[in-house]
Motif scaffolding. Structure first.
Motif, mmCIF file in Angstrom:
data_model
loop_
_atom_site.group_PDB
_atom_site.id
_atom_site.type_symbol
_atom_site.label_atom_id
_atom_site.label_comp_id
_atom_site.label_asym_id
_atom_site.label_seq_id
_atom_site.Cartn_x
_atom_site.Cartn_y
_atom_site.Cartn_z
ATOM 1 N N TRP A 13 0.830 -1.212 0.000
ATOM 2 C CA TRP A 13 0.000 0.000 0.000
ATOM 3 C C TRP A 13 0.861 1.258 0.000
ATOM 4 O O TRP A 13 0.490 2.266 -0.602
ATOM 5 N N GLN A 14 2.015 1.192 0.668
ATOM 6 C CA GLN A 14 2.933 2.338 0.712
ATOM 7 C C GLN A 14 3.530 2.579 -0.679
ATOM 8 O O GLN A 14 3.603 3.705 -1.150
ATOM 9 N N PHE A 20 1.233 6.422 -7.089
ATOM 10 C CA PHE A 20 0.129 7.337 -7.405
ATOM 11 C C PHE A 20 0.654 8.770 -7.580
ATOM 12 O O PHE A 20 0.349 9.445 -8.564
ATOM 13 N N ILE A 21 1.470 9.222 -6.626
ATOM 14 C CA ILE A 21 2.028 10.582 -6.692
ATOM 15 C C ILE A 21 2.943 10.715 -7.902
ATOM 16 O O ILE A 21 2.855 11.692 -8.651
ATOM 17 N N ARG A 22 3.802 9.735 -8.097
ATOM 18 C CA ARG A 22 4.733 9.788 -9.222
ATOM 19 C C ARG A 22 4.006 9.784 -10.558
ATOM 20 O O ARG A 22 4.421 10.461 -11.503
ATOM 21 N N VAL A 58 0.361 12.717 -0.726
ATOM 22 C CA VAL A 58 0.592 14.018 -1.365
ATOM 23 C C VAL A 58 2.063 14.299 -1.697
ATOM 24 O O VAL A 58 2.345 15.184 -2.496
ATOM 25 N N SER A 59 2.994 13.578 -1.069
ATOM 26 C CA SER A 59 4.414 13.805 -1.327
ATOM 27 C C SER A 59 5.145 12.493 -1.090
ATOM 28 O O SER A 59 4.748 11.700 -0.223
ATOM 29 N N THR A 60 6.221 12.267 -1.844
ATOM 30 C CA THR A 60 6.905 10.980 -1.744
ATOM 31 C C THR A 60 8.379 11.087 -2.106
ATOM 32 O O THR A 60 8.822 12.068 -2.718
ATOM 33 N N THR A 77 6.038 15.954 -5.156
ATOM 34 C CA THR A 77 4.917 16.463 -4.362
ATOM 35 C C THR A 77 3.823 16.913 -5.316
ATOM 36 O O THR A 77 4.101 17.562 -6.327
ATOM 37 N N LEU A 78 2.586 16.563 -4.977
ATOM 38 C CA LEU A 78 1.460 17.020 -5.790
ATOM 39 C C LEU A 78 1.454 18.541 -5.849
ATOM 40 O O LEU A 78 1.766 19.218 -4.864
#
Length: 144
Positions: A13-14, A20-22, A58-60, A77-78
Motif C-alpha cells: 500500500w505504501q 500514485f504521486i509519481r 501528497v508527497s513521496t 509532491t502534488l
C-alpha cells in the motif's frame, strides 16, 4: 501543515501511494514516459516515504539501499501541496532512517533545476553535469 503524517516502509500500500504521486507528477505533469518513470528499482526492496494529508498521499520519495550506499530518488509532491516543505521533511526522515541503518552518506541524482533545493537541505554537489532521460542532472551527497 496540519494533519500530515509521513510513513516509511516497503508495504504494498505504501508503494502504491508513492506510485500514485509519481504518476500524477512525473507522467501526467512532467510528461515522462511510463517506461522511464517506473523502472527496475521499483522492487520489493525499495523503501518508500509518503506524506499523507488526511489519508491522501501528497508527497513521496524512494530510498534505494545496497551494501555500501543509500540513495534518495523520485522526490515528488502534488502541485497543490508544493511550498509546504513536505519534500524536505521526507528527505530528513529518510536521512534518519539511513543513518539508523548504519549508512554514513546519502546521495541524490538531482535535476540541475532542483540543485538549489538540495543545497538548502545540506547537500553538496559531487559530480559534473550528466544526462538522465535527456534531463541535465548532477549528483549531490550528504554525510550523515
Amino acid at each position: 501543515m496540519e494533519n500530515i503524517e509521513i510513513t516509511i516502509g516497503k508495504q504494498v500500500w505504501q508503494k502504491a501511494a508513492s506510485l500514485f504521486i509519481r504518476m500524477k507528477v512525473f507522467v501526467f505533469e512532467v510528461q515522462i514516459s511510463l517506461q522511464d518513470e517506473f523502472d527496475e528499482n521499483d522492487t520489493d526492496q525499495a523503501i518508500y516515504a509518503v506524506a499523507y494529508h488526511e489519508n491522501l498521499p501528497v508527497s513521496t520519495a524512494r530510498l534505494l539501499i545496497d551494501e555500501d550506499s543509500a540513495r534518495i530518488t523520485r522526490v515528488a509532491t502534488l502541485k497543490e501541496y508544493r511550498g509546504k516543505h513536505l519534500s524536505s521533511e521526507i528527505i530528513k526522515q529518510l536521512e534518519n532512517y539511513s543513518q539508523k541503518a548504519g549508512y554514513k552518506k546519502i546521495m541524490i541524482h538531482s535535476e540541475v533545476a532542483a540543485i538549489e533545493f538540495y543545497l538548502k537541505c545540506g547537500y553538496h554537489i559531487s559530480s559534473d553535469i550528466y544526462y538522465e532521460d535527456d534531463v541535465p542532472c548532477q549528483t549531490v551527497e550528504k554525510c550523515l
